[in-house]
Design an enzyme around this catalytic site. Structure first.
Site, PDB file in Angstrom:
ATOM      1  N   HIS A   1      -6.028 -11.624   1.245  1.00  0.00           N
ATOM      2  CA  HIS A   1      -5.568 -11.023  -0.011  1.00  0.00           C
ATOM      3  C   HIS A   1      -6.667 -11.079  -1.069  1.00  0.00           C
ATOM      4  O   HIS A   1      -6.938 -10.078  -1.748  1.00  0.00           O
ATOM      5  CB  HIS A   1      -4.329 -11.765  -0.509  1.00  0.00           C
ATOM      6  N   GLU A   2      -7.300 -12.233  -1.219  1.00  0.00           N
ATOM      7  CA  GLU A   2      -8.368 -12.353  -2.208  1.00  0.00           C
ATOM      8  C   GLU A   2      -9.565 -11.478  -1.833  1.00  0.00           C
ATOM      9  O   GLU A   2     -10.239 -10.936  -2.713  1.00  0.00           O
ATOM     10  CB  GLU A   2      -8.794 -13.820  -2.346  1.00  0.00           C
TER      11      GLU A   2
ATOM     12  N   HIS B   1      -9.098  -8.103  -3.185  1.00  0.00           N
ATOM     13  CA  HIS B   1      -9.516  -7.931  -4.580  1.00  0.00           C
ATOM     14  C   HIS B   1     -11.017  -7.666  -4.678  1.00  0.00           C
ATOM     15  O   HIS B   1     -11.460  -6.854  -5.492  1.00  0.00           O
ATOM     16  CB  HIS B   1      -9.170  -9.179  -5.396  1.00  0.00           C
TER      17      HIS B   1
ATOM     18  N   HIS C   1     -12.849  -4.342  -6.215  1.00  0.00           N
ATOM     19  CA  HIS C   1     -13.897  -4.397  -7.232  1.00  0.00           C
ATOM     20  C   HIS C   1     -15.092  -3.558  -6.803  1.00  0.00           C
ATOM     21  O   HIS C   1     -15.653  -2.789  -7.600  1.00  0.00           O
ATOM     22  CB  HIS C   1     -14.314  -5.852  -7.451  1.00  0.00           C
TER      23      HIS C   1
END
Length: 225
Positions: free
Chosen positions: A98-99, A102, A106
């Site tokens: 999940h991270e 991100h 980005h």
């Protein structure tokens, strides 16, 4: 008493927040004991997914606490809690992916994330000053301060609303990558999705809380007239 009477508006959000917090903790702890078949750690998975997306320059650091995992777009650093960084559980793999989602957002310039990053300073400013200014306006009977407090808090609400697609998209990316890259087996995908869905409830609760808090401010403002 006029101030206290509006507190009832927040009750649905409080109930959801309590449920969401309990759900994410229980689900994470449940699957923290479910070791993935390949024996990957969260750090292994994050590094692999980052590298395959050309994010070789994003370091992975250990951070204290539980479920404190996050990707910092300002420094391009991923920070994973120890249970996730070193853990081999399905829960750890889901959170790490999940991270990574991100970080990929980005890199790709995902619009909701870009917008959220732009309004962070305004949202932080609003979060810190909205209530103090509103309360001063309420006590001293200054309508302009009441209105300014509402405007500032609106930035917090906008931030929370924009956060929802950012988080949901990161979770969807995570599940797709874990499945397509055969990092988790078919049987492991479901519990990983359960962990991420439980985490999503906390963002829904935060958004509902912000919206109802804004409604509360508006009601107080109207009752003041």
């Amino acid at each position: 008493m006029i101030f206290d009477s509006t507190f009832i508006i927040l009750i649905p959000a409080m109930i959801l927040a309590i449920y969401a917090q309990g759900k994410v903790q229980s689900t994470f702890n449940k699957y923290l004991k479910y070791r993935n078949a390949h024996g990957y750690t969260g750090a292994d998975v994050a590094r692999r997914l980052l590298d395959m997306n050309g994010l070789y320059d994003v370091p992975i650091e250990v951070i204290g606490g539980t479920l404190t995992d996050h990707y910092d777009p300002s420094t391009k650093v991923m920070r994973l809690s120890r249970d996730v960084y070193s853990g081999t559980s399905v829960a750890a793999i889901g959170v790490a992916a999940h991270e990574t989602g991100h970080a990929i957002q980005h890199k790709e310039g995902y619009i909701p994330l870009t917008v959220r990053n732009l309004i962070v300073p305004v949202a932080n400013f609003g979060s810190n000053l909205a209530w103090p200014l509103f309360l001063i306006g309420l006590i001293m009977g200054i309508p302009s301060l009441l209105d300014f407090g509402i405007i500032l808090f609106s930035a917090v609400v906008i931030f929370q609303i924009i956060t929802l697609p950012v988080e949901f998209n990161a979770s969807n990316r995570a599940i797709r990558l874990l499945s397509s890259e055969n990092i988790l087996t078919d049987a492991e995908i479901k519990p990983a999705r359960e962990v991420l869905n439980a985490a999503a409830l906390t963002y829904l609760a935060a958004t509902l809380t912000a919206i109802l808090q804004l409604i509360r401010l508006i009601v107080l403002r109207e009752e003041r007239d």
